[in-house]
Design a protein around this motif. Structure first.
Motif, PDB file in Angstrom:
ATOM      1  N   THR A 113      48.203  42.739  38.803  1.00 30.30           N
ATOM      2  CA  THR A 113      47.939  42.197  40.134  1.00 30.30           C
ATOM      3  C   THR A 113      46.886  43.008  40.872  1.00 30.30           C
ATOM      4  OG1 THR A 113      50.205  41.375  40.250  1.00 30.30           O
ATOM      5  CG2 THR A 113      49.012  41.539  42.322  1.00 30.30           C
ATOM      6  N   TRP A 114      46.784  44.315  40.587  1.00 28.10           N
ATOM      7  CA  TRP A 114      45.781  45.142  41.259  1.00 28.10           C
ATOM      8  C   TRP A 114      44.384  44.566  41.050  1.00 28.10           C
ATOM      9  CZ3 TRP A 114      46.904  51.096  40.592  1.00 28.10           C
ATOM     10  CH2 TRP A 114      48.201  51.370  41.045  1.00 28.10           C
ATOM     11  N   PHE A 115      44.134  44.029  39.875  1.00 30.48           N
ATOM     12  CA  PHE A 115      42.801  43.529  39.550  1.00 30.48           C
ATOM     13  C   PHE A 115      42.438  42.300  40.382  1.00 30.48           C
ATOM     14  CE2 PHE A 115      43.895  46.236  36.101  1.00 30.48           C
ATOM     15  CZ  PHE A 115      42.706  46.681  35.536  1.00 30.48           C
ATOM     16  N   LYS A 116      43.450  41.603  40.904  1.00 35.03           N
ATOM     17  CA  LYS A 116      43.179  40.422  41.718  1.00 35.03           C
ATOM     18  C   LYS A 116      42.588  40.785  43.074  1.00 35.03           C
ATOM     19  CE  LYS A 116      46.941  37.813  39.536  1.00 35.03           C
ATOM     20  NZ  LYS A 116      48.225  37.102  39.761  1.00 35.03           N
ATOM     21  N   HIS A 117      42.735  42.059  43.476  1.00 34.26           N
ATOM     22  CA  HIS A 117      42.196  42.503  44.765  1.00 34.26           C
ATOM     23  C   HIS A 117      40.764  43.027  44.643  1.00 34.26           C
ATOM     24  CE1 HIS A 117      45.974  42.509  47.256  1.00 34.26           C
ATOM     25  NE2 HIS A 117      46.480  42.369  46.041  1.00 34.26           N
ATOM     26  N   VAL A 118      40.242  43.086  43.439  1.00 33.43           N
ATOM     27  CA  VAL A 118      38.912  43.663  43.211  1.00 33.43           C
ATOM     28  C   VAL A 118      37.836  42.631  43.493  1.00 33.43           C
ATOM     29  CG1 VAL A 118      37.392  44.734  41.494  1.00 33.43           C
ATOM     30  CG2 VAL A 118      39.844  45.249  41.509  1.00 33.43           C
ATOM     31  N   HIS A 119      36.739  43.089  44.081  1.00 32.61           N
ATOM     32  CA  HIS A 119      35.607  42.216  44.413  1.00 32.61           C
ATOM     33  C   HIS A 119      35.090  41.536  43.137  1.00 32.61           C
ATOM     34  CE1 HIS A 119      31.715  40.883  45.930  1.00 32.61           C
ATOM     35  NE2 HIS A 119      32.140  41.145  47.154  1.00 32.61           N
ATOM     36  N   PRO A 120      34.784  40.232  43.207  1.00 39.16           N
ATOM     37  CA  PRO A 120      34.307  39.507  42.012  1.00 39.16           C
ATOM     38  C   PRO A 120      33.091  40.153  41.341  1.00 39.16           C
ATOM     39  CG  PRO A 120      34.821  37.967  43.773  1.00 39.16           C
ATOM     40  CD  PRO A 120      34.930  39.339  44.366  1.00 39.16           C
ATOM     41  N   GLU A 121      32.220  40.784  42.136  1.00 40.57           N
ATOM     42  CA  GLU A 121      31.041  41.417  41.554  1.00 40.57           C
ATOM     43  C   GLU A 121      31.391  42.714  40.810  1.00 40.57           C
ATOM     44  OE1 GLU A 121      28.187  41.999  44.629  1.00 40.57           O
ATOM     45  OE2 GLU A 121      27.899  39.848  45.006  1.00 40.57           O
ATOM     46  N   ASP A 122      32.508  43.345  41.201  1.00 40.92           N
ATOM     47  CA  ASP A 122      32.904  44.616  40.588  1.00 40.92           C
ATOM     48  C   ASP A 122      33.915  44.437  39.461  1.00 40.92           C
ATOM     49  OD1 ASP A 122      31.304  45.855  42.455  1.00 40.92           O
ATOM     50  OD2 ASP A 122      32.939  46.218  43.863  1.00 40.92           O
ATOM     51  N   LEU A 123      34.581  43.282  39.428  1.00 47.78           N
ATOM     52  CA  LEU A 123      35.658  43.069  38.467  1.00 47.78           C
ATOM     53  C   LEU A 123      35.203  43.182  37.004  1.00 47.78           C
ATOM     54  CD1 LEU A 123      38.631  42.445  38.017  1.00 47.78           C
ATOM     55  CD2 LEU A 123      38.085  39.998  38.177  1.00 47.78           C
ATOM     56  N   PRO A 124      34.090  42.565  36.599  1.00 50.07           N
ATOM     57  CA  PRO A 124      33.673  42.705  35.188  1.00 50.07           C
ATOM     58  C   PRO A 124      33.437  44.154  34.782  1.00 50.07           C
ATOM     59  CG  PRO A 124      32.489  40.905  36.251  1.00 50.07           C
ATOM     60  CD  PRO A 124      33.204  41.634  37.333  1.00 50.07           C
ATOM     61  N   ARG A 125      32.846  44.932  35.688  1.00 44.43           N
ATOM     62  CA  ARG A 125      32.595  46.346  35.382  1.00 44.43           C
ATOM     63  C   ARG A 125      33.909  47.105  35.250  1.00 44.43           C
ATOM     64  NH1 ARG A 125      31.176  50.710  38.938  1.00 44.43           N
ATOM     65  NH2 ARG A 125      31.241  49.198  40.647  1.00 44.43           N
ATOM     66  N   LEU A 126      34.858  46.835  36.160  1.00 40.43           N
ATOM     67  CA  LEU A 126      36.154  47.509  36.100  1.00 40.43           C
ATOM     68  C   LEU A 126      36.893  47.155  34.808  1.00 40.43           C
ATOM     69  CD1 LEU A 126      38.509  49.146  37.250  1.00 40.43           C
ATOM     70  CD2 LEU A 126      39.227  47.096  38.497  1.00 40.43           C
ATOM     71  N   GLU A 127      36.921  45.871  34.455  1.00 37.13           N
ATOM     72  CA  GLU A 127      37.625  45.453  33.246  1.00 37.13           C
ATOM     73  C   GLU A 127      36.984  46.058  32.004  1.00 37.13           C
ATOM     74  OE1 GLU A 127      37.653  41.176  33.649  1.00 37.13           O
ATOM     75  OE2 GLU A 127      39.725  41.226  34.399  1.00 37.13           O
ATOM     76  N   ALA A 128      35.652  46.131  32.002  1.00 32.68           N
ATOM     77  CA  ALA A 128      34.957  46.725  30.851  1.00 32.68           C
ATOM     78  C   ALA A 128      35.271  48.209  30.738  1.00 32.68           C
ATOM     79  CB  ALA A 128      33.453  46.503  30.984  1.00 32.68           C
ATOM     80  N   GLU A 129      35.256  48.930  31.867  1.00 31.29           N
ATOM     81  CA  GLU A 129      35.552  50.364  31.865  1.00 31.29           C
ATOM     82  C   GLU A 129      37.012  50.620  31.500  1.00 31.29           C
ATOM     83  OE1 GLU A 129      33.685  53.030  32.285  1.00 31.29           O
ATOM     84  OE2 GLU A 129      31.808  51.938  32.591  1.00 31.29           O
ATOM     85  N   ASN A 130      37.899  49.760  31.989  1.00 37.52           N
ATOM     86  CA  ASN A 130      39.320  49.917  31.678  1.00 37.52           C
ATOM     87  C   ASN A 130      39.571  49.694  30.189  1.00 37.52           C
ATOM     88  OD1 ASN A 130      42.211  50.090  32.806  1.00 37.52           O
ATOM     89  ND2 ASN A 130      42.272  48.195  31.624  1.00 37.52           N
ATOM     90  N   SER A 131      38.927  48.689  29.609  1.00 34.73           N
ATOM     91  CA  SER A 131      39.080  48.424  28.174  1.00 34.73           C
ATOM     92  C   SER A 131      38.510  49.565  27.344  1.00 34.73           C
ATOM     93  CB  SER A 131      38.379  47.108  27.813  1.00 34.73           C
ATOM     94  OG  SER A 131      38.978  46.017  28.484  1.00 34.73           O
ATOM     95  N   HIS A 132      37.374  50.097  27.793  1.00 29.63           N
ATOM     96  CA  HIS A 132      36.754  51.210  27.078  1.00 29.63           C
ATOM     97  C   HIS A 132      37.650  52.448  27.120  1.00 29.63           C
ATOM     98  CE1 HIS A 132      33.626  53.872  25.578  1.00 29.63           C
ATOM     99  NE2 HIS A 132      33.861  54.689  26.597  1.00 29.63           N
ATOM    100  N   ALA A 133      38.220  52.742  28.294  1.00 24.58           N
ATOM    101  CA  ALA A 133      39.103  53.905  28.431  1.00 24.58           C
ATOM    102  C   ALA A 133      40.347  53.752  27.562  1.00 24.58           C
ATOM    103  CB  ALA A 133      39.491  54.102  29.893  1.00 24.58           C
TER     104      ALA A 133
END
Length: 334
Positions: A113-133
């Protein structure tokens, strides 16, 4: 008691008590076997008591840490348990109560649910970094925008997660924090806007503008300078003006002018030649000023110049023409 044997019970380096055998029937000398048995039992008891004390201290420390983390006001502390079955590879195991005030999420235990609060422009970067980590076991550290429902505003949040490994080296958890850095980002953006504006003004004016640090190295070199010299800013950044732009015979004079500016910061005017990238000499009339630090020492020297090469050539031509006319006139009079 007719005879007695006692050995100390140790808890670490401390003596917590004594363990003994006594004989109330007859006085006798205890053999080594009995003493050794007593020492072994005392050691086992001491170890058990030490483990009990350590466990109690750990429980106290854990409660204190839990209290500290839950009462955090200026950041959110969280602990994630790795779960590859989840969409974002983790479940929340602990999160401080400040999640509500800082991010605006009320008692949320679903990490997805935390990811639903993330700005649409920042979400792809966050998901990519989270998957990489998650895939590499590396630290996640990035700044994103998250929507705060109560404030109805986007807040800049720095998210940091560090992996925790078990004895076998496998990653089982991530410890991390969320920090509201909105003010820092806004100040940084405002400063960047001011720098962009200043650079735009510098590039718009027709005059040459060069900025030197307190050692004389170039930190700004506007478009007029680039056009006049043939050098780009990237080519001159960090270099000393007198190392490549000045005539050899003028270097000491210009260095002295700069030293005077450091010793007694004030406005000054002078003329000197610059050498272009292709070796052509251009004469520049400079007006210099300075920016001082909090101690009154030179921080930056700013030179604003005008290329007067053509004017100088015209003046010299006029003087030659005037001289020639005067000589001709004198010849006629003779």
């Amino acid at each position: 008691i007719k005879s007695l044997i006692m050995v100390p019970v140790h808890m670490g380096h401390e003596i917590s008590g004594f363990l003994g055998f006594d004989n109330v029937v007859a006085a006798e000398t205890w053999d080594e076997g009995a003493q050794h048995l007593l020492e072994v039992v005392a050691e086992l008891i001491g170890a058990a008591l030490q483990r009990k004390r350590d466990r109690e201290e750990l429980e106290v420390d854990a409660k204190q840490m839990d209290s500290i983390m839950r009462s955090a006001e200026h950041f959110v502390f969280y602990r994630l348990r790795v779960d590859q079955a989840e969409k974002h590879s983790a479940q929340i195991e602990f999160v401080s109560d400040s999640l509500s005030s800082i991010v605006g999420i009320e008692g949320e235990t679903d990490f997805n649910t935390w990811f639903k609060h993330v700005h649409p422009e920042d979400l792809p970067r966050l998901e990519a970094e989270n998957s990489h980590a998650a895939a590499t076991g590396s630290t996640l550290d990035l700044t994103i925008r998250m929507f705060h429902p109560r404030q109805q505003k986007w807040r800049w949040i720095r998210a940091v997660s560090n992996p925790v490994r078990n004895a076998a080296g496998a990653i089982t958890h991530y410890n991390g924090f969320l920090l509201d850095v909105t003010k820092m980002v806004e100040v940084s953006q405002a400063l960047q806007s001011e720098r962009d504006f200043a650079k735009a003004v510098m590039d718009t004016v027709g005059a040459l503008v060069v900025v030197l640090d307190r050692k004389g190295r170039i930190v700004q070199f506007n478009r007029a300078c680039e056009k006049a010299t043939g050098y780009t800013f990237n080519e001159v950044q960090g270099r000393f003006v007198w190392d490549f732009l000045l005539l050899p015979e003028e270097r000491k004079n210009v260095q002295q002018v700069f030293q005077n500016l450091k010793l007694a910061p004030s406005s000054s005017h002078f003329e000197n030649y610059w050498l272009t990238k292709h070796g052509r000499e251009i004469l520049i009339s400079w007006s210099n000023t300075s920016i001082l630090d909090e101690h009154g020492d030179l921080l930056y020297g700013i030179g604003t110049g005008i290329d007067i090469t053509d004017r100088k050539h015209a003046e010299m031509a006029i003087r030659k023409l005037s001289s020639a006319v005067e000589q001709t006139a004198n010849g006629i009079l003779i």
